[in-house]
Write an enzyme that holds these catalytic residues in place. Structure first.
Site, short mmCIF file in Angstrom:
data_model
loop_
_atom_site.label_atom_id
_atom_site.label_comp_id
_atom_site.label_asym_id
_atom_site.label_seq_id
_atom_site.Cartn_x
_atom_site.Cartn_y
_atom_site.Cartn_z
N GLY A 127 41.83 -23.73 26.69
CA GLY A 127 41.44 -22.48 25.69
C GLY A 127 40.96 -22.92 24.39
N LEU A 128 41.02 -24.07 24.09
CA LEU A 128 40.57 -24.43 22.67
C LEU A 128 39.57 -25.43 22.61
CD1 LEU A 128 44.24 -24.68 20.88
CD2 LEU A 128 42.49 -22.88 20.92
N ASP A 175 31.39 -24.33 22.22
CA ASP A 175 32.22 -25.19 21.78
C ASP A 175 32.02 -26.02 20.68
OD1 ASP A 175 33.80 -23.47 23.60
OD2 ASP A 175 33.52 -25.12 25.13
#
Length: 398
Positions: A127-128, A175
């Site tokens: 998720g990060l 990202d």
């Protein structure tokens, strides 16, 4: 432990493990990221928003001619290979990131030096963008070891190459861009089609929100995430729309369809491609409105848009699992939270929330208590962090 002290420990570990001089050791810090708005649309070249956070992957290293030798504080096994003979990808092996970074760089540059070092980064539950964070860190380390000058935009493309070509994940550039371009207390706004970005400072009258990261304790997806299948469904929707528009030779991504064109021909779509298109076009509009809210300091309305993004991710993009949906519902019902959604795909890992800094500590305790009631079997592995935004990936001074 304060981060400067932890980085000194990493430097000492490299000296002791590899027998190098202290002045040879460098440290790269590559932060994790959140995406308040722009969920699941970067691979369709949509506009997205992002922030780096004040938690990061670190790589302490020294140059090593002709080889890569790495250990990790968080993952088992060592990584060792020669630059002239890079092994193929190995399922589940953290060394894939180092091998992928070397492969990506060697397609553009001659590498004479590898690196020997230690990696650290504990927020790997999903998720990060921990994979992009370690990939960027290793790229920066290898580039410095070889005296290469590489732009941020090129590093975005190189890390995408690691994930797309070496790891086989069909993601976009959100990202990598967030990790490389972000700056503290600013919203990173990125157009994935033009690759242009803008850094917008928080409105002075209200300041930046606190960032709550709530981990579910679910580190492995209980079902296949089918990430690549969802990308293909978006492309299917784009292909149908572009065929109807007489532009069948255009790349089948939804950004190549204007909103009014979608409104005209959306009736041609059905099933999953129809729902993916609903999510894409509604999320593009949420991004546009959310940027306006950030500029004027309307964090309450921004939060409502973030929560609406979370709802669309569940209903239209059809991602999520019971534990993450529970966590999302707890967050949006917690005092002081402006808005929340999954951070990542929603099959494991965490949710993010933007919230009033004054209420953050109380909210952290409340979220932990309520999540334990709903998911007692996961609660021992779950935790909540209060974070703030931070600068992008960089070398640290000794």
């Amino acid at each position: 432990m304060p981060e400067p002290e932890f980085n000194d420990l990493l430097r000492q570990e490299v000296v002791q493990r590899y027998g190098v001089r202290p002045d040879e050791v460098r440290v790269v810090r590559s932060p994790y990221r959140i995406c308040p708005l722009g969920a699941h649309i970067d691979h369709q070249l949509g506009p997205v928003t992002a922030m780096a956070i004040d938690r990061a992957v670190q790589v302490a290293y020294a140059p090593l001619p002709g080889e890569v030798r790495l250990s990790s504080r968080d993952f088992p096994g060592d990584v060792a290979f020669a630059l002239r003979d890079v092994p193929e990808r190995r399922d589940g092996d953290w060394g894939n990131f180092a091998r992928g970074a070397v492969c990506a760089l060697q397609q553009r540059y001659t590498l004479r030096c590898g690196i020997q070092g230690v990696t650290a980064g504990r927020l790997d539950g999903g998720g990060l963008s921990s994979s992009a964070a370690i990939g960027v860190a290793l790229l920066l380390a290898l580039e410095e070891a070889n005296g290469l000058t590489v732009t941020e935009q090129e590093n975005i493309a190189l890390d995408q190459q690691i994930e797309n070509d070496y790891l086989g994940l069909r993601n976009g550039i959100l990202d990598q861009a967030a990790i490389l371009l972000s700056r503290r207390d600013q919203l990173t706004c990125l157009d994935c089609q033009t690759r242009r970005h803008e850094l917008i400072p928080a409105a002075a009258a209200v300041g930046p929100p606190a960032i709550l990261i709530a981990f579910s304790g679910l580190k492995k997806a209980l079902v296949g995430t089918d990430y690549n299948r969802r990308v293909e469904e978006c492309r299917t929707a784009a292909g149908v729309l572009l065929q109807a528009l007489g532009r069948a030779d255009a790349a089948p991504v939804l950004r190549n369809v204007e909103p009014d064109e979608y409104a005209q021909f959306r009736h041609l779509l059905d099933g999953p491609p129809a729902r993916r298109a609903v999510h894409f076009f509604s999320e593009v509009e949420r991004v546009r409105r959310g940027i306006e809210c950030w500029r004027r300091g309307d964090l309450a309305e921004l939060g409502r848009l973030v929560s609406a993004s979370g709802e669309s991710s569940i209903r239209n993009y059809e991602c999520g699992c019971p534990a993450l949906i529970d966590l999302y519902e707890i967050l949006i019902g917690t005092e002081g939270v402006y808005g929340a959604r999954f951070s990542g795909a929603g099959f494991r890992g965490c949710c993010l929330a933007l919230m009033d800094p004054a209420a953050a500590d109380q909210a952290r305790a409340e979220v932990q208590r309520r999540y334990r009631e709903r998911q007692p079997q996961l609660a021992d592995e779950a935790f909540v962090l209060v974070c703030r935004s931070d600068d992008g990936a960089r070398h640290l001074r000794q």
